[in-house]
Write an enzyme that holds these catalytic residues in place. Structure first.
Site, mmCIF file in Angstrom:
data_model
loop_
_atom_site.group_PDB
_atom_site.id
_atom_site.type_symbol
_atom_site.label_atom_id
_atom_site.label_comp_id
_atom_site.label_asym_id
_atom_site.label_seq_id
_atom_site.Cartn_x
_atom_site.Cartn_y
_atom_site.Cartn_z
ATOM 1 N N HIS A 117 29.014 2.716 -33.618
ATOM 2 C CA HIS A 117 28.989 4.013 -31.938
ATOM 3 C C HIS A 117 28.263 3.493 -31.274
ATOM 4 C CE1 HIS A 117 30.650 8.210 -30.328
ATOM 5 N NE2 HIS A 117 30.186 7.118 -29.475
ATOM 6 N N TYR A 176 40.302 11.026 -22.467
ATOM 7 C CA TYR A 176 39.898 11.808 -21.720
ATOM 8 C C TYR A 176 40.542 11.670 -20.435
ATOM 9 C CZ TYR A 176 36.215 12.117 -24.637
ATOM 10 O OH TYR A 176 34.946 11.788 -25.432
ATOM 11 N N ARG A 205 32.558 14.917 -37.135
ATOM 12 C CA ARG A 205 32.514 13.267 -37.292
ATOM 13 C C ARG A 205 31.088 12.945 -36.150
ATOM 14 N NH1 ARG A 205 34.258 10.476 -32.096
ATOM 15 N NH2 ARG A 205 34.543 7.580 -33.068
ATOM 16 N N GLU A 211 38.714 12.154 -29.432
ATOM 17 C CA GLU A 211 37.431 12.655 -29.210
ATOM 18 C C GLU A 211 38.488 12.516 -27.903
ATOM 19 O OE1 GLU A 211 34.808 10.320 -27.122
ATOM 20 O OE2 GLU A 211 33.682 9.277 -29.686
ATOM 21 N N ASN A 231 40.597 8.331 -28.397
ATOM 22 C CA ASN A 231 39.838 8.815 -27.624
ATOM 23 C C ASN A 231 40.810 9.144 -27.093
ATOM 24 O OD1 ASN A 231 37.701 8.669 -30.121
ATOM 25 N ND2 ASN A 231 36.544 7.297 -28.607
ATOM 26 N N GLU A 278 35.087 3.031 -29.705
ATOM 27 C CA GLU A 278 35.834 2.352 -28.680
ATOM 28 C C GLU A 278 35.537 0.690 -28.722
ATOM 29 O OE1 GLU A 278 34.559 5.210 -26.426
ATOM 30 O OE2 GLU A 278 35.649 6.993 -26.401
#
Ligand code: FCB
Length: 468
Positions: A134, A307, A91, A363, A305, A179
């Protein structure tokens, strides 16, 4: 890139996991500004991140992406690295300021770079997952208002049209945005990211135009590259109440509205969540007739994504505060390590969104203070950084994803962030997310032990398929 076979277990998903299936896509990710460098070459125009980095006090130690991982020159070797890792997919993102001039005309030199990259990936049997935005908006568009200007959404659709013509047939999956929450909120709401504005009302308007741009781009992507999947990548986090009190539970819900539903409700349900405007009173964006239908056009997949999580305490009726968990494990970003949150949030989306498309975890990963033993010329430098915390992090998140899949969530793939240490935005180069270590003085790439374990796991998975 091999070590003893028993290293695979350091990261491998649990026994019996659906992630072992050969159709499940394993990959790694990067983004243009974070790795490419070559900021002024081959006609690349300035982006909002060039300006943001140049403004005093915005980025740690005044660092910037001028050189980064020098991937623009080292891309062929970096593809070799991907092939050695044995990933199914890579990616990466396109730098919009590289491929179009200020009049919207294509820049052939910029386009050639991505064509060569996509071709080489195809030769190596690595699928390309391409993100269009991005965060590196061309500066000339910011000069005209950036994402506050509705026109930018239309320029984005032109850019998507150009790229999907140029790379047609070479891309497995397109993502319009990475995002939008970060682009809108960090960029226009709290100013932590480029372009650095600080108004919630602007953040809401920027979000609307980002999402509109996404919807406007879809028809061209589909028309130009019929075989590719199209979707969008969102950062998500579950919110947990700090106590059982109804007020804290409401606070956690409000957090999830602002963190997740602000993006996902418009995309998947064609409307903004009402509760958003309880948090940000009077900040509703200007929405023109038809916009919400454009935004909610069907997508083939949703990239998520993940985290960490947040724990929230009520602050008055319509606001919340974050409560740090002092005893929990944290990374060098000070993000809490909370794998269960990935399972919880996937399952909660499954309940909330009847039209939830197939998911890719686009991610997941962590930053740590990875130091190479010895200097660059030292024999010890040959030894892989033993990033134990990252190995453990990945293994537990793979397991959480597996559990969600067992509960019926359709996850199709998983991309570790990141292929290599890179420019971590406002934090600069010190926050190392790579599974490959980068020495920024020499540009030497050295796989960390997590990379060796991932490669070995992927090798064994392939061998099992071959043995069938
Ligand atoms: C995400 C970004 C990515 C990287 C990771 C750590 O928010 O998409 O570029 O910075 O965080």
């Amino acid at each position: 890139m091999t070590e003893s076979p028993d290293i695979a277990h350091l990261v491998a998903p649990p026994e019996g996991s659906r992630m072992h299936h050969p159709d499940f896509v394993f990959g790694v990710g990067t983004s243009s500004y974070q790795i490419e460098g070559a900021a002024r070459e081959d006609g690349r125009l300035p982006s909002i991140w060039d300006s943001f980095c140049a403004a005093p006090g915005k980025v740690a130690r005044g660092e910037n992406g001028d050189v980064a991982c020098d991937h623009y020159h080292r891309w062929a070797k970096d593809v070799d690295l991907l092939a050695e890792l044995g990933v199914d997919a890579y990616r990466f993102s396109i730098a919009w300021p590289r491929v179009m001039d200020a009049e919207g005309r294509p820049n052939p030199r910029g386009l050639d770079f991505y064509k060569r990259l996509a071709d080489r990936l195809a030769e190596r049997g690595i699928r390309a997952f391409v993100t269009l935005y991005h965060w590196d908006l061309p500066r000339h568009l910011e000069d005209r208002g950036g994402w506050l200007n509705r026109e930018t959404a239309y320029r984005f659709a032109d850019y998507a049209d150009l790229m999907s013509r140029a790379l047609s047939g070479r891309v497995a999956a397109w993502a319009t945005h990475n995002e939008p929450w970060c682009a809108a909120y960090l960029g226009y709401g709290n100013g932590h990211h480029a372009p650095g504005h600080t108004s919630p009302r602007w953040a809401a308007q920027a979000m609307h135009h980002l999402l509109l741009g996404h919807g406007l781009a879809l028809p061209a992507l589909r028309a130009n590259d019929a075989e590719a999947q199209v979707g969008l990548v969102a950062n998500i986090a579950p919110g947990y109440p700090a106590s059982d009190s109804p007020a804290d539970r409401r606070a956690a819900e409000l957090f999830e509205t602002y963190q997740n539903a602000w993006v996902l409700d418009p995309l998947l349900q064609g409307r903004y969540p009402e509760a958003m405007w309880r948090l940000w009173k009077g900040c509703e964006p200007l929405v023109l007739p038809g916009d919400m239908d454009t935004i909610a056009r069907p997508i083939d997949y949703l990239g998520l994504n993940y985290y960490s999580r947040s724990v929230l305490r009520a602050k008055g009726d319509d606001d919340f505060d974050w409560v740090r968990q002092p005893d929990a494990e944290h990374t060098t970003m000070d993000w809490e390590v909370y794998p269960q949150g990935l399972q919880d949030i996937l399952e909660s989306f499954g309940r909330q969104y009847p039209k939830l498309p197939p998911i890719y975890i686009t991610e997941n990963g962590m930053s740590s203070a990875d130091v190479m033993a010895g200097g660059a010329d030292d024999a010890a430098a040959e030894e892989a950084v033993d990033d134990v915390q990252r190995q453990h992090y990945l293994k537990r998140h793979f397991a959480a994803c597996s559990r969600a899949m067992d509960k019926g969530i359709d996850v199709r793939g998983y991309f570790i962030w990141s292929l290599m240490d890179n420019f971590e935005w406002a934090w600069g180069y010190e926050r190392r997310f790579g599974i490959v270590h980068v020495d920024f003085d020499t540009q030497r790439r050295s796989p960390k032990r997590s990379a060796l374990a991932y490669a070995e796991y992927l090798r064994q998975r392939k061998a099992r398929v071959g043995a069938r």
